[in-house]
Design an enzyme around this catalytic site. Structure first.
Site: not given
Length: 559
Positions: A37, A263, A273
């Site tokens: 994104e 992850r 983030k």
């Protein structure tokens, strides 16, 4: 696939994909994607995801897509798009012509929602956001059907068209999937597919006032692009049933397959983030490219190389679940990459003046020194030498402890690449008692490189010529946080969590003149201090600013 980044044959995703392709092969070329994104910058976890997707595509001679998940106009910007493209290219993975934007598929995603409404699989819901959340239930309690769940198909089509036309305020209505409010998987409890957002989009402007949710847009975008394997991190595993539901209800032939990998987290590093944004917007760090952050921009500014990052990810291998890797492995990979390709220069961070009393006043000479003792192909350079020098203050002890092999009163050491010197006198400030100068003598017969085989000394120290050395600022970086946890997780305060020693600025350093023409991001090894690079924000003509990337000591080798 490049040998540098190829992983071992037991890479679990390869095994899984091989088994699935044997049982049910695709009728199209392997195609993977990375869908960031554009509302922030890539970080080390992003690099892991990118490399995983690229490697799978390469393993099967397929394609890799970069697709921007730009369906939220409130947070996204073209500046992030450009930065992400630049960072991926810097990392070594140029997507070429395969750069796509989710916003380009807006009409097709809208059409897909209309199909679901017509099939009785979606409805417009007028519950407030608070009520939507309350009706959803909990992990132990089932959800409750929305009072709008049984609206007719005709009414839903009219209302959804009105949403698109801008007839409703933000939050007044949403489009929801009609799945199962009692499902043990909360993601299947009639998730929101579209919401109203009255804001200009950086690509589509004011064309739209409704935007799809990621979980709805993502599988449709994958299908449009012909993605075969949608590889994502483990937190999306519970979202996979919704991904598959969307594709199934839309009758997508040979649908993409979502599969998950672990992850990546690093010890002492914030990779969320959301938390990175808190650090940046709260002014706790110097922007998204602060060298203490694990963003690719910050790592690049600090001096990490793309080769070292790719090597680090290859060393980790396959991760199945959430994993925290010791950051010392990353530093080890960096040292391995830099040790034979960087020029070693002498820099004094805490200068102590040395006057060689028997060296002729006004005289100077040029001495030859190796650019890199481990790589002769890098050649050598000339270093100026004269009567007045600077050495490291830590390289002198007036009362040396046992085993101290550097300079002390009436002791002798070698100046690297130069001569033996002996300390004859210590000069101190009359008021403070601080040592201000050492007066030494040198032995002209001990010049390095002349085949001198006389007496031996145990210590060698580095130095710079006071007359020609260049003033520099050296920034020493350490772990950003004082503790493993972060305030966003435990309710604490960022100001209390920041390590006050995470950035130590040495403003009175001196470096040999070889470095004065260094370009931004150029890397060096500073003798005994570690690897560093010229700060990317340095402008020619200004004082040099070096960021220490990593010390020379390799704790990973010990482990």
């Amino acid at each position: 696939m490049d040998n540098e980044t190829s992983r071992t044959a037991d890479y679990f995703l390869v095994k899984l994909i091989n088994e699935e392709l044997d049982a049910a092969p695709f009728d199209r070329t392997m195609c993977t994607r990375f869908p960031p994104e554009p509302n922030g910058y890539l970080h080390i976890g992003s690099a892991y995801a990118i490399q995983t997707n690229v490697e799978i595509a390469q393993t099967y001679n397929g394609k890799f897509h970069l697709r921007f998940d730009d369906t939220n106009p409130l947070k996204e910007d073209i500046a992030y798009v450009n930065a992400i493209i630049e960072d991926i290219k810097w990392l070594g993975y140029d997507p070429g012509e395969h750069i796509y934007f989710g916003s380009d598929y807006a009409e097709r995603i809208y059409d897909a929602a209309v199909i679901l409404i017509k099939r009785g699989k979606a409805y417009v819901c007028d519950l407030t956001p608070v009520d939507v959340s309350a009706y959803r239930g909990t992990l132990t309690e089932p959800g409750v059907d929305s009072p709008y769940r049984e609206r007719s198909i005709e009414e839903n089509l009219i209302l959804f068209a009105s949403m698109r036309n801008g007839d409703f305020k933000a939050g007044a209505s949403v489009l929801r999937a009609k799945i199962d409010m009692r499902s043990p998987n909360i993601n299947l409890r009639d998730p929101i597919l579209f919401r109203i957002v009255h804001a200009s989009h950086y690509r589509t402007g004011s064309d739209w006032c409704i935007y799809p949710m990621y979980d709805f847009a993502h599988p449709i975008q994958d299908a449009i692009e012909g993605i075969t394997y949608s590889l994502c991190s483990i937190e999306f595993k519970d979202h996979r049933p919704l991904y598959e539901w969307v594709l199934r209800e839309l009758n997508i032939p040979a649908p993409p397959r979502q599969r998950e990998f672990g992850r990546l987290s690093l010890t002492g590093v914030v990779t969320s983030k959301r938390f990175l944004r808190q650090l940046v917007e709260g002014g706790y760090v110097d922007g998204w490219d602060d060298p203490r952050l694990p963003t690719l921009r910050g790592m690049r500014r600090r001096g990490y190389t793309p080769e070292s990052i790719r090597s680090f990810i290859a060393e980790i291998g396959s991760i199945r679940t959430q994993s925290t890797v010791d950051i010392s492995l990353l530093d080890h990979c960096l040292r391995q990459d830099l040790k034979e390709k960087t020029v070693s220069v002498m820099a004094v961070l805490k200068p102590l003046k040395v006057v060689i009393t028997n060296y002729p006043e006004g005289a100077s000479e040029m001495l030859m020194i190796d650019n890199n003792s481990e790589n002769a192909s890098l050649g050598s350079r000339e270093v100026p030498f004269s009567r007045t020098l600077y050495i490291e203050r830590d390289d002198f002890e007036e009362l040396p402890p046992k085993g101290f092999h550097r300079l002390s009163p009436h002791a002798e050491v070698r100046l690297k690449g130069a001569y033996f010197i002996r300390c004859e006198e210590v000069v101190k400030d009359e008021l403070t008692g601080e040592i201000t100068e050492l007066r030494c003598t040198y032995d002209p017969d001990t010049k390095s490189g002349t085949g001198f085989t006389g007496r031996k000394v145990k210590g060698t120290i580095h130095w710079v010529d006071a007359a020609q050395a260049v003033k520099a600022e050296v920034r020493l970086y350490h772990e950003l946080l004082l503790a493993p946890s972060v305030p966003g997780e435990d309710g604490g305060n960022w100001a209390d969590a920041i390590n006050p020693e995470s950035l130590v600025i040495v403003s009175n350093a001196w470096i040999e003149p070889f470095a004065k023409h260094a370009r931004p991001e150029q890397q060096f090894q500073l003798f005994r201090h570690g690897y560093c690079c010229v700060d990317s924000k340095h402008s020619p003509g200004e004082n040099l600013v070096f960021n220490r990337t990593v010390p020379l000591k390799d704790s990973w080798n010990k482990k």
